[in-house]
Motif scaffolding. Structure first.
Motif, short mmCIF file in Angstrom:
data_model
loop_
_atom_site.label_atom_id
_atom_site.label_comp_id
_atom_site.label_asym_id
_atom_site.label_seq_id
_atom_site.Cartn_x
_atom_site.Cartn_y
_atom_site.Cartn_z
N SER A 105 49.82 14.68 16.53
CA SER A 105 50.30 14.83 15.15
C SER A 105 50.12 16.27 14.68
CB SER A 105 49.54 13.89 14.22
OG SER A 105 49.90 14.14 12.87
N PRO A 106 51.12 16.84 14.01
CA PRO A 106 50.98 18.22 13.51
C PRO A 106 49.98 18.33 12.36
CG PRO A 106 53.05 17.26 12.75
CD PRO A 106 52.46 16.28 13.72
N TYR A 107 49.57 17.19 11.78
CA TYR A 107 48.63 17.21 10.66
C TYR A 107 47.18 17.02 11.09
CZ TYR A 107 52.95 16.42 8.02
OH TYR A 107 54.21 16.52 7.51
N LEU A 108 46.94 16.76 12.38
CA LEU A 108 45.61 16.39 12.84
C LEU A 108 44.62 17.55 12.76
CD1 LEU A 108 43.78 14.27 14.27
CD2 LEU A 108 44.52 15.31 16.43
N LYS A 109 43.41 17.24 12.30
CA LYS A 109 42.31 18.19 12.31
C LYS A 109 41.57 18.02 13.63
CE LYS A 109 38.60 19.92 9.38
NZ LYS A 109 37.91 19.74 8.07
N LEU A 110 41.76 18.97 14.56
CA LEU A 110 41.28 18.82 15.92
C LEU A 110 39.75 18.87 16.02
CD1 LEU A 110 43.92 21.06 17.73
CD2 LEU A 110 43.80 18.56 17.73
N GLN A 111 39.09 19.45 15.03
CA GLN A 111 37.63 19.56 15.10
C GLN A 111 36.94 18.21 14.91
OE1 GLN A 111 39.65 21.30 13.23
NE2 GLN A 111 39.07 23.47 13.08
N GLN A 112 37.66 17.22 14.38
CA GLN A 112 37.08 15.91 14.12
C GLN A 112 37.53 14.91 15.20
OE1 GLN A 112 34.88 15.17 11.87
NE2 GLN A 112 34.91 17.12 10.77
N PRO A 113 36.71 13.88 15.46
CA PRO A 113 37.06 12.92 16.51
C PRO A 113 38.22 12.01 16.12
CG PRO A 113 35.09 12.21 15.36
CD PRO A 113 35.42 13.59 14.84
N VAL A 114 38.91 11.51 17.12
CA VAL A 114 39.97 10.52 16.94
C VAL A 114 39.50 9.23 17.60
CG1 VAL A 114 42.34 9.87 17.50
CG2 VAL A 114 41.80 12.25 16.89
N PRO A 144 42.75 17.27 3.03
CA PRO A 144 42.78 15.95 2.39
C PRO A 144 44.08 15.66 1.64
CG PRO A 144 40.63 16.95 2.07
CD PRO A 144 41.51 18.00 2.70
N ARG A 145 44.73 16.70 1.13
CA ARG A 145 45.98 16.49 0.40
C ARG A 145 47.13 16.09 1.31
NH1 ARG A 145 45.90 22.12 -2.78
NH2 ARG A 145 45.09 22.68 -0.72
N GLN A 146 46.93 16.23 2.64
CA GLN A 146 47.96 15.84 3.61
C GLN A 146 47.77 14.41 4.12
OE1 GLN A 146 47.37 18.92 6.56
NE2 GLN A 146 48.95 20.23 5.66
N GLN A 147 46.87 13.68 3.51
CA GLN A 147 46.52 12.36 4.05
C GLN A 147 47.71 11.41 4.11
OE1 GLN A 147 44.14 9.87 1.11
NE2 GLN A 147 43.92 11.89 0.16
N PHE A 148 48.59 11.45 3.13
CA PHE A 148 49.71 10.51 3.11
C PHE A 148 50.80 10.92 4.11
CE2 PHE A 148 47.67 10.51 -1.08
CZ PHE A 148 47.20 9.21 -1.08
N GLN A 149 51.06 12.22 4.25
CA GLN A 149 51.98 12.68 5.29
C GLN A 149 51.42 12.33 6.68
OE1 GLN A 149 50.84 14.49 2.69
NE2 GLN A 149 52.14 16.26 2.27
N GLY A 209 33.69 17.72 0.77
CA GLY A 209 34.03 18.41 2.01
C GLY A 209 35.53 18.47 2.23
N ALA A 210 35.90 19.08 3.34
CA ALA A 210 37.33 19.23 3.68
C ALA A 210 37.79 18.16 4.66
CB ALA A 210 37.58 20.61 4.26
N SER A 211 36.91 17.20 5.01
CA SER A 211 37.26 16.15 5.97
C SER A 211 37.40 14.82 5.26
CB SER A 211 36.19 16.05 7.07
OG SER A 211 36.12 17.25 7.81
N LEU A 212 38.52 14.17 5.47
CA LEU A 212 38.80 12.87 4.85
C LEU A 212 39.40 11.96 5.92
CD1 LEU A 212 40.35 12.18 1.38
CD2 LEU A 212 41.25 11.02 3.39
N MET A 213 38.70 10.88 6.23
CA MET A 213 39.18 9.97 7.27
C MET A 213 40.36 9.15 6.78
SD MET A 213 37.30 6.81 9.24
CE MET A 213 36.30 7.82 10.33
N CYS A 214 41.39 9.05 7.61
CA CYS A 214 42.53 8.18 7.36
C CYS A 214 42.53 7.06 8.38
CB CYS A 214 43.84 8.97 7.45
SG CYS A 214 44.03 10.22 6.17
N VAL A 215 42.92 5.88 7.94
CA VAL A 215 42.96 4.71 8.81
C VAL A 215 44.37 4.15 8.80
CG1 VAL A 215 42.00 2.43 9.30
CG2 VAL A 215 40.54 4.21 8.30
N VAL A 216 44.97 4.02 9.98
CA VAL A 216 46.32 3.47 10.13
C VAL A 216 46.23 2.23 11.01
CG1 VAL A 216 48.66 3.88 10.97
CG2 VAL A 216 47.39 5.73 9.84
#
Length: 275
Positions: free
Chosen positions: A202-211, A233-238, A171-178
């Motif tokens: 955050s300018p990288y946030l996918k708004l369709q998914q929960p925070v 998903p390729r923006q996960q580190f940024q 899929g196009a959704s990848l959870m990041c944990v900080v």
């Protein structure tokens, strides 16, 4: 095959036969040694793809020299009749099959991977502690590229023997944990609100998914985790770097103190950070 049949495989060994075989072995060793010395010397004087091509010739030449030596030496000691040839091929086939059992296992794993789809191109997977993006799924190996731009080839055999972690599973959704670690004496509701605002802006946030901002009390303090999804998903580190930098800035403006984690508990936190 009894002892008498084994004896019939071999020719009469003479001194001349031994000398010839020894000479072939010495020449083969010399050729391999020369290829390992001269080709790197030549490669250092070439550039770009030519240099890599010359370096790639080293193992190829070594294999060809060894095969040529064997083709020369074997008839010196073995009578190559039809019966003897079949016996040798049968024994060699058994030995090669045993030596290549892992290779065959990886090929079968490739067939299973094509059916079960544990990973696909574009997935972010972790195998044996190696994490990266799947670039190519071949018959024997899956090729991934790590965040440090290192290409890693992982045999499909790992399907039988290890765990494969797939972060986005096609899929196009990848959870990041900080994570953030604070001293326990603070207003937890306010910290959660601030960290949630950090993620939502955050300018990288996918708004369709929960925070989500979750916290866990530890003997040394409070462990906060922001769980959110980047647009790609390729923006996960940024994305994670952006959340970390802006989160620290916001927390510094609050009446909170960052916790000092005891070394003996830091390793346990590392294993839980992705949950």
């Amino acid at each position: 095959m009894d002892t008498e049949q084994v004896v019939r495989l071999f020719r009469d060994i003479t001194t001349q036969t031994l000398i010839e075989a020894l000479a072939v072995i010495l020449v083969a060793i010399l050729l391999v040694w020369l290829s390992q010395k001269l080709l790197p010397w030549l490669a250092e004087r070439l550039h770009s793809s030519r240099r890599l091509f010359v370096l790639a010739l080293i193992p190829t030449i070594r294999i060809l020299v060894i095969l040529a030596a064997l083709i020369w030496i074997v008839p010196l000691f073995i009578e190559l009749t039809v019966q003897n040839t079949l016996a040798i091929l049968g024994a060699a086939g058994l030995a090669i099959g045993f030596a290549l059992k892992d290779y065959v296992s990886s090929l079968l794993g490739g067939i299973v991977a094509a059916y079960e789809l544990p990973y696909r191109p574009g997935d972010w997977i972790e195998v044996d502690g190696c994490y990266g993006e799947v670039r190519h799924v071949g018959m024997r190996v899956v090729e991934i590229v790590t965040p440090s731009d290192t290409v890693v080839f992982i045999p499909h055999q790992r399907l039988w023997t290890g765990l494969i972690r797939n972060a986005n599973n096609g899929g196009a959704s990848l959870m990041c944990v900080v994570s953030f670690y604070l001293e326990p004496d603070h207003d937890a509701h306010e910290v959660r609100r601030v960290l949630q605002d950090v993620a939502l802006t955050s300018p990288y946030l996918k708004l369709q998914q929960p925070v989500l901002v979750v916290l866990e009390e530890q003997p040394w303090g409070t462990h906060y985790r922001i769980k959110a999804y980047p647009m790609d998903p390729r923006q996960q580190f940024q994305f994670m770097s952006d959340l970390t930098a802006r989160g620290k800035d916001c927390l510094r403006k609050m009446p909170v103190s960052f916790a000092r984690i005891p070394p003996e508990q830091a390793m346990d936190l590392g294993t839980k950070s992705g949950s």
